[in-house]
Design a protein around this motif. Structure first.
Motif, PDB file in Angstrom:
ATOM      1  N   GLY A  39       8.747  77.308  22.793  1.00  0.00           N
ATOM      2  CA  GLY A  39       9.879  78.147  23.193  1.00  0.00           C
ATOM      3  C   GLY A  39       9.608  78.885  24.485  1.00  0.00           C
ATOM      4  N   VAL A  40       8.316  79.007  24.821  1.00  0.00           N
ATOM      5  CA  VAL A  40       7.921  79.793  25.989  1.00  0.00           C
ATOM      6  C   VAL A  40       7.099  78.936  26.940  1.00  0.00           C
ATOM      7  N   ILE A  41       7.428  78.997  28.239  1.00  0.00           N
ATOM      8  CA  ILE A  41       6.626  78.353  29.276  1.00  0.00           C
ATOM      9  C   ILE A  41       6.034  79.437  30.168  1.00  0.00           C
ATOM     10  N   LEU A  42       4.717  79.412  30.335  1.00  0.00           N
ATOM     11  CA  LEU A  42       4.047  80.316  31.266  1.00  0.00           C
ATOM     12  C   LEU A  42       3.515  79.472  32.410  1.00  0.00           C
ATOM     13  N   ARG A  76      -0.331  79.942  19.437  1.00  0.00           N
ATOM     14  CA  ARG A  76      -0.211  79.553  20.848  1.00  0.00           C
ATOM     15  C   ARG A  76       0.204  78.092  20.978  1.00  0.00           C
ATOM     16  N   GLN A  77      -0.463  77.224  20.221  1.00  0.00           N
ATOM     17  CA  GLN A  77      -0.175  75.786  20.309  1.00  0.00           C
ATOM     18  C   GLN A  77       1.276  75.476  19.984  1.00  0.00           C
ATOM     19  N   LYS A  78       1.846  76.235  19.061  1.00  0.00           N
ATOM     20  CA  LYS A  78       3.238  75.997  18.663  1.00  0.00           C
ATOM     21  C   LYS A  78       4.235  76.588  19.635  1.00  0.00           C
ATOM     22  N   LYS A  79       3.894  77.735  20.185  1.00  0.00           N
ATOM     23  CA  LYS A  79       4.934  78.529  20.848  1.00  0.00           C
ATOM     24  C   LYS A  79       4.879  78.530  22.368  1.00  0.00           C
TER      25      LYS A  79
END
Ligand code: ADP
Ligand code: MG
Length: 221
Positions: free
Chosen positions: A162-165, A84-87
């Protein structure tokens, strides 16, 4: 192309008093790298629960979550945190900045937590991008709501995910400021080639997305 996030038949219940609330009733979802999807729906329909499960912050009762094709359920909490921290970067409606830390430290926080040394030039670039470099030594309560949300956006980008929520990122802002925040999110998406899942009530914000989906009583369509 492989989905960057995939959810298969996710169910999540909450026990409230003696009553079971079916927050998610079997939700499936996939988003491709670089795609921007908006989730709309009334309050209580399950949007935040969906986003937390998609972001591995919470676990479903049943169903499978895949990030980059890797099934998350079954991994240890420690491994899930690392991934999670990376992506994934999160932006919340309530900003959730830490009041006792400066703007600079708030932006760097995801890196501190991951025991990563901040790339100072990059963090500066982020703060310049959101127009708050000159405020980097200030504290959150010295900033307006729109400015705090801009800090939260820079923080979401700090680990170059790579992902923004984003959960109603413009929900607490006036129209004009909300539109500025949306433009900022879109600009950073272009610049860093990010995938975005955003929950919103607001049609003007939703229209920035490639695809709009609707959550209705725990079902996504
Ligand atoms: P939305 O974000 O669309 O407003 P939520 O995902 O927050 O909806 O909530 C969906 C349903 O699940 C609501 O009925 C809400 O009250 C319930 N719910 C969410 N989180 C919890 C929780 N931690 N404990 C109990 N009920 C919850
Ligand atoms: Mg919500």
């Amino acid at each position: 192309m492989n989905a960057i996030i995939e959810l298969k038949d996710i169910k999540r219940d909450f026990l409230v008093g003696n009553e079971t609330v079916h927050a998610l009733r079997g939700v499936s979802f996939a988003i491709q790298p670089g795609e921007f999807v908006t989730i709309m729906g009334t309050s209580g329909s399950g949007k935040s629960t969906f986003l937390k499960i998609a972001g591995t912050l919470e676990k479903p009762d049943t169903g499978a979550v895949f990030l980059n094709g890797i099934q998350i359920n079954g991994l240890s909490q420690k491994k899930i945190c690392k991934i999670r921290q990376k992506k994934i970067g999160f932006i919340f409606q309530q900003y959730q900045l830490l009041p006792e830390y400066t703007i600079w430290d708030n932006v760097c926080m995801p890196l501190y937590i991951a025991h990563t040394v901040p790339d100072k030039a990059y963090i500066r670039q982020l703060l310049e991008k959101v127009g708050l470099w000159d405020r980097n030594g200030d504290y959150p309560d010295q900033l307006s709501g729109g400015e705090q949300q801009r800090v939260a956006i820079a923080r979401a980008m700090a680990a170059k995910p790579g992902v923004i929520l984003a959960d109603e990122p413009t929900g607490n802002l006036d129209y004009q400021t909300g539109q500025e925040i949306m433009k900022l999110i879109c600009a950073s998406r272009e610049l860093y080639r990010q995938t975005i899942v955003m929950v919103t009530h607001d049609m003007d914000s939703a229209n920035y997305a490639d695809r709009i989906m609707y959550m209705e009583d725990g079902a996504l369509r």
